[in-house]
Design an enzyme around this catalytic site. Structure first.
Site, PDB file in Angstrom:
ATOM      1  N   ARG A  71     -10.370  -1.012   2.485  1.00 31.17           N
ATOM      2  CA  ARG A  71      -9.558  -1.957   2.593  1.00 31.17           C
ATOM      3  C   ARG A  71     -10.569  -3.168   2.891  1.00 31.17           C
ATOM      4  O   ARG A  71      -9.988  -4.503   3.344  1.00 31.17           O
ATOM      5  CB  ARG A  71      -8.388  -1.980   3.430  1.00 31.17           C
ATOM      6  CG  ARG A  71      -7.541  -1.187   3.042  1.00 31.17           C
ATOM      7  CD  ARG A  71      -5.988  -1.501   3.414  1.00 31.17           C
ATOM      8  NE  ARG A  71      -5.075  -0.373   3.767  1.00 31.17           N
ATOM      9  CZ  ARG A  71      -4.569   0.256   2.469  1.00 31.17           C
ATOM     10  NH1 ARG A  71      -5.111  -0.130   1.698  1.00 31.17           N
ATOM     11  NH2 ARG A  71      -3.956   1.473   3.113  1.00 31.17           N
ATOM     12  N   LYS A 110      -4.003  -7.799  15.069  1.00 33.79           N
ATOM     13  CA  LYS A 110      -3.776  -6.322  14.736  1.00 33.79           C
ATOM     14  C   LYS A 110      -5.159  -5.688  14.513  1.00 33.79           C
ATOM     15  O   LYS A 110      -5.707  -6.279  13.549  1.00 33.79           O
ATOM     16  CB  LYS A 110      -2.862  -6.073  13.522  1.00 33.79           C
ATOM     17  CG  LYS A 110      -2.717  -4.651  13.239  1.00 33.79           C
ATOM     18  CD  LYS A 110      -1.889  -4.579  12.091  1.00 33.79           C
ATOM     19  CE  LYS A 110      -1.745  -3.168  11.613  1.00 33.79           C
ATOM     20  NZ  LYS A 110      -1.296  -2.885  10.232  1.00 33.79           N
ATOM     21  N   CYS A 139       1.057  -1.295  -0.029  1.00 35.28           N
ATOM     22  CA  CYS A 139       0.030   0.084  -0.120  1.00 35.28           C
ATOM     23  C   CYS A 139       0.771   1.405  -0.047  1.00 35.28           C
ATOM     24  O   CYS A 139       0.415   2.305  -0.349  1.00 35.28           O
ATOM     25  CB  CYS A 139      -0.980   0.076   1.172  1.00 35.28           C
ATOM     26  SG  CYS A 139      -0.156   0.053   2.499  1.00 35.28           S
ATOM     27  N   LYS A 179      -5.795  -9.520  10.768  1.00 37.16           N
ATOM     28  CA  LYS A 179      -5.634  -8.008  10.607  1.00 37.16           C
ATOM     29  C   LYS A 179      -6.961  -7.523  10.250  1.00 37.16           C
ATOM     30  O   LYS A 179      -7.562  -7.975   9.254  1.00 37.16           O
ATOM     31  CB  LYS A 179      -4.627  -7.756   9.492  1.00 37.16           C
ATOM     32  CG  LYS A 179      -4.453  -6.182   9.196  1.00 37.16           C
ATOM     33  CD  LYS A 179      -3.441  -5.907   8.185  1.00 37.16           C
ATOM     34  CE  LYS A 179      -3.247  -4.391   8.001  1.00 37.16           C
ATOM     35  NZ  LYS A 179      -2.150  -4.183   7.249  1.00 37.16           N
TER      36      LYS A 179
HETATM   37  C1  PBG Z   1       0.077  -1.828   5.569  1.00 40.29           C
HETATM   38  C2  PBG Z   1      -0.269  -1.536   7.042  1.00 40.29           C
HETATM   39  C3  PBG Z   1      -0.845  -0.888   7.756  1.00 40.29           C
HETATM   40  C4  PBG Z   1      -0.592  -1.000   9.023  1.00 40.29           C
HETATM   41  C5  PBG Z   1       0.600  -1.459   9.015  1.00 40.29           C
HETATM   42  N1  PBG Z   1       0.645  -2.063   7.655  1.00 40.29           N
HETATM   43  C6  PBG Z   1      -2.307   0.082   7.262  1.00 40.29           C
HETATM   44  C7  PBG Z   1      -3.237  -0.523   6.603  1.00 40.29           C
HETATM   45  O1  PBG Z   1      -3.263  -1.691   6.484  1.00 40.29           O
HETATM   46  O2  PBG Z   1      -4.034   0.344   6.198  1.00 40.29           O
HETATM   47  C8  PBG Z   1      -1.061  -0.242  10.109  1.00 40.29           C
HETATM   48  C9  PBG Z   1      -0.108  -0.010  11.290  1.00 40.29           C
HETATM   49  C10 PBG Z   1      -0.570   1.309  12.116  1.00 40.29           C
HETATM   50  O3  PBG Z   1      -1.716   1.633  12.192  1.00 40.29           O
HETATM   51  O4  PBG Z   1       0.012   1.657  13.184  1.00 40.29           O
HETATM   52  N2  PBG Z   1      -0.962  -2.356   5.073  1.00 40.29           N
END
Ligand code: PBG
Length: 340
Positions: free
Chosen positions: A230, A261, A123, A208
């Site tokens: 997303r 996460k 991304c 996630k």
């Molecule tokens: C990449 C990614 C994201 C985060 C970690 N790797 C952003 C997303 O998925 O939009 C978020 C980490 C954070 O908010 O500290 N995809």
């Protein structure tokens, strides 16, 4: 007056020493992973306004900042790259001279013992800000049977494997795919093994969620999706059984560690995952979770140190073995200073 109260848990609370003796949950500096945002240039320290204390760094200032962390005993970092050049396939991510491979080489040259974890997501590298190749008629991977705007799973996963090999060849110790694509762990594992990199481990962002708490990160990494959201690849926050399914799949595909996460708002998920898997579980205390503690502390509404530590302790107590947190440096300092 005498009462017949036999069970008096408060007996174990009346002094600091007793509380320390009976403390069930500890955070150690060894548990922590510190995330960093790296971009091209020199002498850069761009403050990230929604994440007080965090900066976009160039490689030279990254080395300085990591030195501070290493001196505090932190042993692992997680890297995010902000490339000069973004395109439809996120090519900087699998270029040997891309921002992340260069950052990894510099870090490993200066800190050979440091564990470098490389976030593999696209991304930050794509011009549309999505985590892979998007199905549009104007590009070679176009698949007419799939919806326009669909994130093309299998072609993206191939590119993730390519990026994993490039990052590992640059010196990354752990590859952390964060795109929530199906089969990503298996294809990355095969890619690493075929390149003679069977010793490199995979920490999969297995669970996630499509979370509003990533907001500040998207400012930090300059990676907001240009259209849509997303939700077609990240999990919906309502789902718990699906988390166990994702975790089991990634382990079956060869993940060495898995991640949940966000963290503090998903403690039930951390606990459920911990109870069902045998691999180390990491939890990512994300940008929004960091930002809201800072925002409240700035207003004098919360005590920064106490509320940060309480949040991280909750994550540990829920079952996380590893905590990825923007508070890593602060925590390392607080642990040195001792209990308050
Ligand atoms: C990449 C990614 C994201 C985060 C970690 N790797 C952003 C997303 O998925 O939009 C978020 C980490 C954070 O908010 O500290 N995809």
């Amino acid at each position: 007056m005498r009462y017949d109260i036999v069970q008096r848990p408060r007996r174990l609370r009346y002094s600091a020493a007793l509380r320390a003796l009976t403390n069930e949950t500890h955070i150690r500096v060894d548990d922590l992973v510190a995330p960093f945002f790296v971009r091209d240039g020199t002498g850069i320290r761009n403050p990230i306004t929604s994440m007080p204390g965090q900066h976009q760094l160039s490689i030279d200032t990254l080395l300085e900042e990591v030195a501070v962390h290493v001196n505090l005993g932190i042993k692992a970092v997680l890297l995010f790259g902000i490339p000069l050049h973004k395109d439809a396939t996120g090519s900087d991510n699998y270029d040997h001279n891309g921002i992340i491979p260069r950052a990894i080489r510099s870090l490993k040259a200066q800190f050979p013992e440091l564990l470098v974890i490389s976030d593999l997501c696209f991304c930050e590298y794509t011009d549309h800000g999505h985590c892979g190749i998007i199905n549009t008629p104007d590009q070679p991977a176009y698949q007419p049977n799939l919806p326009i705007g669909y994130l093309l799973n299998d072609v993206t996963v191939e590119l993730l494997a390519k990026a994993a090999v490039v990052h590992a060849q640059a010196g990354a110790d752990i590859i952390a795919p964060s795109g929530m694509l199906d089969g990503m762990v298996e294809v990355i594992r095969l890619g690493l093994d075929n390149a003679g990199l069977s010793h490199i481990s995979i920490m999969s962002y297995a669970v996630k969620y499509a979370s509003a708490f990533y907001g500040p990160f998207r400012e930090a990494a300059e990676s907001p999706p240009a259209f849509g959201n997303r939700h077609q690849y990240q999990m919906q926050p309502t789902n718990r059984r699906e988390a166990l399914r994702e975790a089991a799949l990634d382990i079956a595909e060869g993940a060495d560690m898995i991640m949940v996460k966000p963290a503090a708002t998903y403690l039930d998920i951390i606990s459920a995952v911990r109870a069902t898997v045998e691999v180390p579980v990491a939890a990512y205390h994300v940008s929004g979770e960091y930002a809201m503690i800072h925002a409240a502390a700035e207003r004098g509404w919360l005590d920064l140190r106490a509320s940060a530590m309480e949040s991280l302790i909750a994550i540990k107590r829920a079952g996380a073995d590893i905590i990825i947190t923007y508070f890593a440096k602060d925590v390392a300092q607080w642990l040195r200073e001792g209990n308050d």
